[in-house]
Design an enzyme around this catalytic site. Sequence first.
Site, short mmCIF file in Angstrom:
data_model
loop_
_atom_site.label_atom_id
_atom_site.label_comp_id
_atom_site.label_asym_id
_atom_site.label_seq_id
_atom_site.Cartn_x
_atom_site.Cartn_y
_atom_site.Cartn_z
N HIS A 1 70.10 4.37 -18.30
CA HIS A 1 70.30 3.09 -19.01
C HIS A 1 71.77 2.91 -19.32
O HIS A 1 72.31 3.51 -20.25
CB HIS A 1 69.48 3.01 -20.30
N CYS A 2 72.43 2.11 -18.50
CA CYS A 2 73.84 1.80 -18.74
C CYS A 2 74.09 0.42 -18.14
O CYS A 2 73.22 -0.14 -17.47
CB CYS A 2 74.74 2.86 -18.14
N TYR B 1 76.53 -13.04 -27.13
CA TYR B 1 77.70 -12.26 -27.54
C TYR B 1 78.62 -12.13 -26.33
O TYR B 1 78.18 -12.33 -25.20
CB TYR B 1 77.30 -10.86 -28.05
N ARG C 1 64.15 -7.01 -15.67
CA ARG C 1 64.06 -6.79 -17.11
C ARG C 1 63.60 -8.08 -17.79
O ARG C 1 64.15 -9.16 -17.52
CB ARG C 1 65.44 -6.42 -17.64
N TYR D 1 62.17 -5.24 -23.16
CA TYR D 1 62.95 -4.95 -24.38
C TYR D 1 62.41 -5.84 -25.49
O TYR D 1 62.35 -7.07 -25.34
CB TYR D 1 64.43 -5.25 -24.11
N ASP E 1 73.43 4.13 -22.48
CA ASP E 1 73.61 2.75 -22.94
C ASP E 1 75.08 2.32 -22.91
O ASP E 1 75.44 1.27 -23.45
CB ASP E 1 73.02 2.52 -24.34
C1 0GY Z 1 70.95 -2.61 -24.82
C2 0GY Z 1 70.81 -3.29 -26.09
C3 0GY Z 1 71.27 -4.50 -26.45
C4 0GY Z 1 71.74 -5.53 -25.58
C5 0GY Z 1 71.22 -5.83 -24.41
O1 0GY Z 1 70.86 -7.20 -22.61
C6 0GY Z 1 71.50 -7.04 -23.63
O2 0GY Z 1 72.37 -7.84 -24.03
O3 0GY Z 1 70.32 -5.05 -23.87
C7 0GY Z 1 71.15 -4.85 -27.88
O4 0GY Z 1 71.93 -5.71 -28.35
O5 0GY Z 1 70.31 -4.25 -28.57
O6 0GY Z 1 69.99 -2.04 -24.33
O7 0GY Z 1 72.00 -2.60 -24.22
#
Ligand code: 0GY
Length: 290
Positions: free
Chosen positions: A27-28, A45, A120, A153, A245
């Site tokens: 996961h990166c 963001y 995803r 997620y 991450d």
């Molecule tokens: C992660 C977590 C985050 C962000 C994202 O797709 C994304 O913007 O996954 C988060 O803000 O919790 O897994 O990188």
Amino acid sequence: MDADWIPFHQNPTKPRFVLPKGAVDAHCHVFGPATEFPFATERKYTPCDAGKYKLFELRDFLGFERNVIVQATCHGKDNSALVDACRAAGDMARGVASVGPDVTDKELAEMHEAGVRAVRFNFVKRLVDATPKDVFLGIAKRVAKLGWHIVVYFEASDLEELVPFLESLPTIIVVDHMGRPDVTKGGDHPDFQRFVSLMGHNENIWTKVTCPERLTVAGPPYDDVVDYAALIIEQFPDRVLWGTDWPHPNMKTHMPDDGTLVDYIPKITDEQETQQKLLIDNPMRLYWGQ
Ligand code: 0GY
């Protein structure tokens, strides 16, 4: 929009834990560079540039051999940076893309050829505007034909509502960050127990025992998250993945040292055989078809 989060750690420490040969950072992300791969207009963001060469440098420094690069919301459904990184890594990277219902079969085939093996679905409200579940289901049915799986997620408190949808998906499902338990509530809390019991009765559900830096209240070295990951690994050793991450998008409190994150691995499982499953056998089976 200016960059609104702290940059990734520039000098991570060398981990004391020596990763087994062939370990996968499952996961990166890669971000930009924005001049080449602009961020999505609908993003919630803006990250700093964190391109593929930085990722490959970190991979080698920490002792990983391979990466699973996950599309993050700041790049929306434009998977170009991800695909470019997968191609540049050769067989050493796989990808998890984000697509809409308008993606063509040709685009999916090209992504497959580059190394993408999953899509995803993001339900985290602070990150994305909601997508109707029937749209996700339509995408799931299409990518299932390519042998891909679905990464999901969500926040722990949203799981109850999501269970019927998750159970309707026709592929393996990988849940990001253990379904984001609230570590202030304890492992007995119904939200975390719901997740454990879902994994217990549905063998299609895998999880990443990742992101202690997001789940922690105590801060590094993230000891308050250890028990949650350890419990999941102990119960489901063949369905867990681990990743850094990096570059830790959207972190507001602190920026983790990636060496400290690697040193967290032996805390969540100290058995060599289980570490081999977590870091090599499981991601290789899921992403490299072995
Ligand atoms: C992660 C977590 C985050 C962000 C994202 O797709 C994304 O913007 O996954 C988060 O803000 O919790 O897994 O990188």
